[in-house]
Design a protein around this motif. Sequence first.
Motif, PDB file in Angstrom:
ATOM      1  N   ARG A  12       0.827  -1.211   0.000  1.00 42.87           N
ATOM      2  CA  ARG A  12       0.000   0.000   0.000  1.00 42.87           C
ATOM      3  C   ARG A  12       0.861   1.262   0.000  1.00 42.87           C
ATOM      4  NH1 ARG A  12      -3.099  -3.158   3.627  1.00 42.87           N
ATOM      5  NH2 ARG A  12      -2.169  -2.120   5.426  1.00 42.87           N
ATOM      6  N   GLU A  13       1.985   1.207   0.688  1.00 44.01           N
ATOM      7  CA  GLU A  13       2.893   2.366   0.720  1.00 44.01           C
ATOM      8  C   GLU A  13       3.492   2.639  -0.655  1.00 44.01           C
ATOM      9  OE1 GLU A  13       4.282   1.994   5.404  1.00 44.01           O
ATOM     10  OE2 GLU A  13       5.457   1.026   3.827  1.00 44.01           O
ATOM     11  N   ALA A  14       3.879   1.571  -1.342  1.00 44.12           N
ATOM     12  CA  ALA A  14       4.421   1.737  -2.701  1.00 44.12           C
ATOM     13  C   ALA A  14       3.356   2.296  -3.640  1.00 44.12           C
ATOM     14  CB  ALA A  14       4.943   0.394  -3.221  1.00 44.12           C
ATOM     15  N   LEU A  15       2.122   1.805  -3.498  1.00 48.12           N
ATOM     16  CA  LEU A  15       1.029   2.308  -4.334  1.00 48.12           C
ATOM     17  C   LEU A  15       0.705   3.772  -4.031  1.00 48.12           C
ATOM     18  CD1 LEU A  15      -1.515  -0.671  -4.317  1.00 48.12           C
ATOM     19  CD2 LEU A  15      -0.062   0.071  -6.216  1.00 48.12           C
ATOM     20  N   GLN A  16       0.864   4.164  -2.782  1.00 49.65           N
ATOM     21  CA  GLN A  16       0.556   5.543  -2.415  1.00 49.65           C
ATOM     22  C   GLN A  16       1.505   6.524  -3.091  1.00 49.65           C
ATOM     23  OE1 GLN A  16      -0.022   6.170   1.774  1.00 49.65           O
ATOM     24  NE2 GLN A  16      -0.570   8.314   1.516  1.00 49.65           N
TER      25      GLN A  16
END
Length: 436
Positions: A298-302
Amino acid sequence: MIKASVILQVGVGTLTESEQTFDRFFDSMESLADTISESLQSQVTIEDSNHHVIGYSSHQFESDPARISTIIGKRVPNTVIIGLHKKGVMHDLENTSHPIRIPAVMEVGLGPRLAMCIKHQQEILGYIWVVDRGNLAEGHAERIVEKAAGIAGRYLLKQRGWKTKQEKTFEDFFWKLLTSHYESELRIRQEAEAGSILLPESYYIGVLESDKPVDEHFLQNFRRIMDAYAGQRLLFQTAEQNRLIILFSFVFPVEGTERLSSFVQKLIRDMGASEGCRLTAGCSPGYREYTSAAAAYREALQILEIKKLLPYHARELLLYEEIGFWAYLPAILEQKRSRTRRSALLYPLKEHDREHKSDFLKTIAVYLTMNGNLKESAAFLHIHTNTLMYRLNRIAEITGRSLKETDYRTSIYLDILTEETAQVNGWFQEAPGFKE
């Protein structure tokens, strides 16, 4: 064990004794390479489709630099592959169904070769390279190589079947990690052990997004490039439309973000050049617990979400560790969407611009984006610094607030970014050196 069940006959005439030696079992690609070498009295290298060496003959004769470096590294060096592509050698080789003679490419240290692309239907499985010292008899050498390619092809198809099954096991396990399927670290470790998956002590999750679909060619190029990087280990990868999701680690511990940032930048640059596409990426911080994989994803997608939201402002953003206040922008946007009232801070400037055809909102947006640098802001706006100073003073008079006040400066900047997003992107889309 691989059996050449039929004797392939190419051209006219009967098979020679050396050609008949291929009608037997081969327990490895090393054995096949040595048999070709004995038959042709020349050095032989067999590679898979990613140019990894899967078999090579012993050094009976003097080798050229390209072969030496290939055998030492167990893979054809990138410089050699790129050089052969530039010369059109790989194009000719991959679009021909029989062995071809290749002249020396001394720029990459490659002497003359007799080579063949190993294929199954139209799919490339690998390559056979025979050093040509001027002793390869016309016709006979081609028949030997073609017979050997048939045997190597069956071996590679068998390997591919096993590899495909293993890759599916890895991919299924990876998606379970990304979707919080496992309830505990212990369960993750147990399933990894059952699937013969060796989990590194720490890991990162990265997402690469391309402006075109991620297909098999893209994945092959990606694996080739990753294999060429020293110090990195790619454990999992999976593709979803135009995104490639990876879990990787560093062989040695990494301190700070410099090495991670350098790696991600290089990966984007090399893949973009190889595929002729535009790439962007987001990368999580390092984690030790695999129950955190979904959060890391999720952090990479953010990172990607923010880069889409404000391409110019987030153009250098790659790592979640460096995300700063950008992490809160989506939440601020969501909150603003649920409210009908617009920013009271922006209202006086927008009204002044509407009534007097001025550019005060753009002026303050540029000034704050350029970190308050008068010279850079004036250059961007195509005005003199004195004109910019006049505008900033007028803005202070109109709003009754000074940009030296930290709370006002921060609040109005966030309001501009989240309420005037489309207009901001329009102002900066033609910034010098910026490509969305």
